[in-house]
Structure formats: C-alpha cells, structure tokens
Write an enzyme that holds these catalytic residues in place. Structure first.
Site, PDB file in Angstrom:
ATOM      1  N   GLU A   6     -28.286  34.352  13.396  1.00 12.32           N
ATOM      2  CA  GLU A   6     -27.681  34.204  14.720  1.00 12.32           C
ATOM      3  C   GLU A   6     -26.153  34.233  14.621  1.00 12.32           C
ATOM      4  OE1 GLU A   6     -29.307  30.574  16.235  1.00 12.32           O
ATOM      5  OE2 GLU A   6     -31.351  31.289  15.903  1.00 12.32           O
ATOM      6  N   ARG A  37     -37.165  28.076  14.084  1.00 13.02           N
ATOM      7  CA  ARG A  37     -36.026  28.584  13.324  1.00 13.02           C
ATOM      8  C   ARG A  37     -36.350  30.027  12.942  1.00 13.02           C
ATOM      9  NH1 ARG A  37     -33.603  25.177  15.244  1.00 13.02           N
ATOM     10  NH2 ARG A  37     -32.353  23.499  14.336  1.00 13.02           N
ATOM     11  N   HIS A  41     -30.919  31.374  21.534  1.00 14.57           N
ATOM     12  CA  HIS A  41     -31.102  30.028  20.967  1.00 14.57           C
ATOM     13  C   HIS A  41     -30.632  28.961  21.962  1.00 14.57           C
ATOM     14  CE1 HIS A  41     -31.137  27.371  17.083  1.00 14.57           C
ATOM     15  NE2 HIS A  41     -31.755  26.822  18.101  1.00 14.57           N
TER      16      HIS A  41
END
Lengths: 332, 328
Positions: A277, A248, A295
């Site tokens: 993000e 993360r 991601h």
C-alpha cells in the site's frame, strides 16, 4: 485548552511524555485533546533522521503510540531505552517486532475489537457488492448505458451460499453473524477450533476453500499466515468463488491473485488491503468483478471516537499507575 | 407463428405472453414445452389488432412487471380468466377491472423477497461506507495522491425506518438487526406479530430515523409518499434506499435534496421513468444506482420460472393457484 506557560518546565513535566511513531491523521485531528493531556514527541515532523531524534529527545520516554504503517523494529526499540508501553492504533500488530518487545519487557496493547463491527460491515458490503454487482451496476447506470443496452446484470443469490471465514477472531465473528442473517452457511479456518461456536471448523485451508463459495480473510498477519492464500488455495476456491480481504494484504499472494483474476480462475475479489500500500496492481483497475478500497475499513465517525477513548484511556491509566484498560498482549 | 405448429403443440393450452418478461426469454424452451405461446412482440401488428386477430379465446396471460395491463388491453382479451405476472408488484395491472371481470391474478409472492432485501442492504452499505465511490477512486489511480479518505458512516446503532413492513421489509429488518441497527416502521396498520416500534405518521418516522428503506407497494396512497417534507425531516445526515417502486418517492424533490446536501445520500434501484434516470445523479458520489435488477439472480430466475409455469399449470388443471393475489 492548553495555554503557553511562562515557566518553561513545570506544567509540561507533569504531563506524561509519549512518542508518536508513524503518521496519523487521527492524531492531527485530535491534536488539542492529546496535547492538553500529554507531551507528544513527533519525530515525523522533525528534520532529523528517526534514530537521531530518539537519541536527542526520547531517551526518557516511557510510552509510545504506534500507527499502523510504522515499522517498529528491534533497531528502533534499541533507541528508546525507557519504553515500557506501546499503544497501537490498529488491531493488527504485524508491523511491531513483538519478540523484541517481549525481551525488553515492553507491554503492547492493540485496538482490540473497537473496529471489528465497522470492518465486518465493509467486508459484508463487499461480499454483497460482488454477488449482486452493485458497483458494476452503478457504473452501468451512471455512464448512461441502461436505456441503450437494456441489459440486466444477473447476480448471484446470497442465501444458501457457503462462506469460509479465515480467522475467527473478533472481526470474523462479526462477519459470520451478519452473513448468517442473509442465509449464508458459515465455516471457518483458524489456528485452533473455537469452543462454543457452532460453525464447522476446518484445520486445513484447502479443505475450507474447497467447500466455500466465498472466502473472507479476517485473520492477523503473522509468519504462518503470510501468503496463506496462494495459487493452490485460489484454484481450489474455484471459478465461481469469491474472495474478500479486509485483514492484511500479505495474507494473499497478490501476484497469484491478480493472475487468477485475469485468467478467470476465480469469479471476483473485494480488497481493502494490499501487499504494498498504497500501490495497487493496475491490472485490477479494468476488472468489473473486482472491488477495491483504500484500506479504509476502520474509518467511520464512530471508530474515531472509540480510538480516542482507547488511546487516552490507556495512556492516562499508565501515567497514573492505574491498571490499563486493554489487555496486554503477550502473544500476537 | 402457427405455421410450424405440430399437432402436439396445438394440443397444449394457449397463453399470451405480454412484455416479454425476462424469465420467459430465459426459459422460453421450457415454457414452449408446456404451453402454446402467442407472441405479440413478434408481430408487425399493433397490440390491439394482434389481440383482436389472435387472442379472443385466450384464457391466460403471462405478463412482465413492466407491461401496463390496462383496462384497454384487458378489453381486447374477452376470454381472459387468469393473469400471471412475473413480478411481486401488481401496480401495473388494472386490478379493479380484473376484479369486475373475475379475472384471477397471481404474482411472484415472496419469491424475490430475500434477494430484494439483500440488495437493499447492499445498497445501504454501499452508500454509507462509500464502497462504489472508493472503488472508482482507487481504480482512477487516486489513492496514493489523495491520502486519507473521508469518513464513512457507521451502521451500528443507527435508527432504520422501514416503510412498508411486508415480506421484503421484514427481511430487510432481520438483516439490519445483525449489523446492530435499531428498527422502526411505517405501515398501513400496526403489525401485531412484530416488536419494532410502529409509526402511523411517515413524517414522525423520518424525523427519528437515520435511514429510510422503502419496501412498500405502489398504490394511490403511497405515490409520492416520500416528498420534500419527509426528506427534510430525514435530514442532512439521513440516507434513503428505494427497492420498491420509483413513484413512491417524488423524484424531482429527491434530486434537489441530494444536490443541495439536504440528505446525506441515496441508494436507488427503481425510478419514476425507467430506464431513464435523472442525469443530475450521475455525478454524485453519495448516490448509488442500480438498473432495477434486484429480483434477478440466477437462482431466482429459475424459481420465477417454476412459480409462473406452476400457476399456469394449476389454472389449466383446475387446481388452486400457487400464489394468488386476486382469486375469483
């Protein structure tokens, strides 16, 4: 295939009702399978604000699918009074207010280790890319520079390098297993020492950083791990050190990471995750020693199938009062 | 060249350096402390004239993997007894002429095998999981706009066919097993010490494989071993990685197959006509290219210096060579 029914309520009422929280292209792609088994409420497609939608439509809904980007707060939980089960599409649960779930007796299931191999593969792919300058070399050739500059890009050998795994959960273990096959030496930092593991344990992240050539971040995001990797840890990792994060974004202090990369306080970074993000610090765009990805560590054709089994399997079990397939988490 | 030579240098054994190889350029000082060096590339004379003028008594040559040590060149070195190449490959050396003249040949042996295998696996991961392509997408600021990225290919459970199970092939197999890949191989002969399924027919191997990794030597038999038929057998979902020698794959056919989507992607470190790479590959996101640098890590360059200078020293002290390929 589900066909529209003449009787407005009976067949649909037999299908368990689920509210889908967040956005998921996966659920869109697998719409048919899900709609044939469950009645799915999609607040994201409604023009009403979330809480209004829940009040109008989801007061009796017992199950929810929660996507990774959705902040499942205590406030939202209050608007879903009948909720008994949350099935997360992710392994990470940092977006869910777990203590509120605990208070309300709501069971939470995550994706367990269905993604672990694929995520580990990407982490290792990034390590090799950084060590052997694969993306940089690809660009070098594709911009026609090889005949002109004749330069060779000197990389760094993997064998014998010290790899520090931050968080030896199911992803961390898969990363370790792979890098061992390249001759790397594995150490780790975790909340507790793991029994039955031969890798060297460090209870202090700074100690791990000081002995490591490469840090691979594989832990969950919690209050304790937020900004775990700060400037001090990065400086300790050092000018020849590399860091890869597939966990993360917020586990690393992103501003400090950018600063350290620009000031060459560390040698490079591979990042699949970021603090905000899909915003990525633009200062990283021009750096050849940084490899970025959107991601997407879980997105392989295999993971998609596993996710479908995980979601449908657990939800069917829930609605038939059978034991759930995945363990219920009582502590993240 | 000989103008500034001290008496000490003149005592040193003489070698001719052909290439020059990267390891010589990096460790020139060290080489000069052990040997007297002939440097043909510094002369204005064409090579043959240089050799005639200066190398008629030279017993040993240090040769790069790029230098074509042909019959013609060998004929200009009548006193040559040893060739030390910095590469593992010996396809650039006229071995039958060396054999005929009883010239020993030493190579890098298995020195680079781990590093080359690391790069082979790195290239495969890069292609299958779209690492370079995604890197470019994000750095072009396209992530927020394009939404989800297309699926990459899972490694676990995939069938990998290793073409040439020598020391590099074995290192590749060991690594890919850790990712859950299933290994088979094609080789000149079945290896008795290995449990992976053996395929005598390259087409059969390609037909059952999701991935082919080319790890064999370039010889007359392996030139264009991977042709259109093999690529079609590998198929639309198949990937190919080549870290061995460009000519083992029919490059024109490979480009066509990639352009037509007849294979899924390729990771290439070597090419038929280096440093020239077919420009048609430059725009393909499912192709990852590397400028033939697999052997070059900082650590391996030093190891390379040690083994090449070690072979030369052994020769000059009449001791056994460290890594002979051909020994009289």
């Amino acid at each position: 295939m589900a066909t529209p029914t003449q009787k407005p309520s009976s067949p649909r009422q037999q299908l368990g009702q689920i509210v889908h929280l967040g956005l998921s292209s996966f659920l869109n792609t697998h719409h048919k399978e899900f709609s044939s088994k469950f009645q799915i409420l999609r607040p994201s497609e409604s023009k009403f604000p979330l809480n209004q939608f829940f009040t109008a439509e989801a007061q009796n809904t017992q199950a929810a699918i929660c996507s990774g980007g959705f902040k499942l707060s205590a406030d939202i939980l209050r608007h879903l009074p009948s909720l008994r089960l949350i099935v997360a599409t992710t392994s990470g649960l940092n977006n869910i207010d777990l203590s509120e779930c605990r208070k309300r007796g709501i069971s939470v299931i995550n994706a367990g280790n269905i993604y672990s191999a694929d995520v580990a593969d990407l982490a290792v792919g990034m390590v090799i890319d950084l060590m052997r300058k694969i993306s940089a070399g690809n660009r070098f050739v594709k911009t026609g520079l090889w005949p002109k500059q004749g330069d060779y890009l000197l990389g760094s050998k993997l064998g014998g390098k010290q790899v520090g795994i931050v968080g030896l959960g199911s992803i961390g273990v898969e990363v370790a297993k792979r890098l061992e096959a390249f001759g790397c030496k594995i150490s780790y930092y975790s909340r507790k020492k793991k029994p039955c593991v031969s890798y060297t344990f460090y209870s202090n992240i700074h100690e791990l950083a000081s002995v490591s050539d490469i840090l691979v971040i594989c832990c969950a995001l919690t209050e304790q791990t937020r900004h775990l990797i700060n400037r001090e840890v990065l400086l300790t990792l050092g000018k020849e050190g590399l860091i890869v994060n597939i966990a993360r974004g917020a586990i690393i202090d992103e501003k400090e990471l950018v600063r350290c990369l620009l000031q060459r306080e560390i040698a490079g970074a591979g990042l699949d995750v970021f603090e905000h993000e899909p915003r990525v610090p633009q200062e990283l765009f021009g750096l050849d020693n940084v490899v970025l990805s959107p991601h997407f560590a879980v997105y392989t054709e295999g993971a998609s199938r596993h996710l479908e089994e995980h979601l449908i399997g657990n939800l069917e079990a829930f609605f038939s009062n059978r034991p759930l397939l995945s363990p219920v988490l009582d502590d993240e | 060249m000989a103008e500034d030579e001290t008496p000490e240098v003149q005592q040193l054994p003489e070698i001719i350096v052909l290439g020059p190889p990267v390891v010589f350029e990096t460790y020139e000082k060290e080489f000069c402390s052990k040997f007297r060096i002939l440097r043909p590339w510094e002369s204005t004379l064409p090579l043959s004239e240089f050799l005639l003028a200066h190398a008629q008594n030279t017993n040993a040559a240090l040769c790069s993997g790029y230098f074509l040590l042909s019959t013609a060149v060998l004929r200009h070195l009548p006193s040559l007894r040893l060739v030390v190449t910095t590469s593992a490959g010996v396809d650039h050396i006229d071995l039958s002429e060396c054999r005929r003249r009883q010239i020993s040949v030493a190579n890098a042996s298995t020195l680079f095998s781990a590093d080359v295998a690391d790069l082979a696996v790195g290239l495969l991961l890069n292609v299958m999981r779209q690492i370079s392509a995604a890197n470019r997408l994000v750095k072009n600021g396209l992530w927020p706009k394009t939404g989800d990225y297309p699926f990459g290919s899972k490694l676990g459970g995939k069938k990998v066919g290793i073409v040439g199970l020598g020391s590099i092939g074995l290192e590749v197999a060991k690594r890919l097993e850790a990712f859950g890949c299933i290994i088979s191989y094609h080789s000149r002969e079945k290896k008795s010490f290995v449990l992976y399924p053996f395929y005598r027919d390259i087409l059969e191997l390609a037909a059952i494989s999701d991935v082919l990794v080319i790890c064999c030597a370039l010889t007359k038999q392996t030139r264009h071993l991977i042709d259109r038929e093999v690529l079609l057998a590998l198929g639309k979902k198949g990937f190919i990685v080549n870290i061995a020698r460009g000519p083992i794959i029919d490059e024109n056919e490979l480009v066509l197959c990639l352009q037509q989507g007849l294979i899924a992607g390729a990771g290439l470190e070597v090419f038929e006509n280096e440093p020239h790479v077919p420009e048609a590959l430059f725009s393909l996101n499912n192709v990852v290219l590397s400028p033939h640098s697999a052997a070059f890590t900082m650590e391996s360059l030093w190891d390379s210096y040690e083994i090449t200078s070690g072979n030369l020293e052994a020769f000059f002290s009449n001791k056994p060579l460290l890594s002979p390929v051909l020994d009289k």
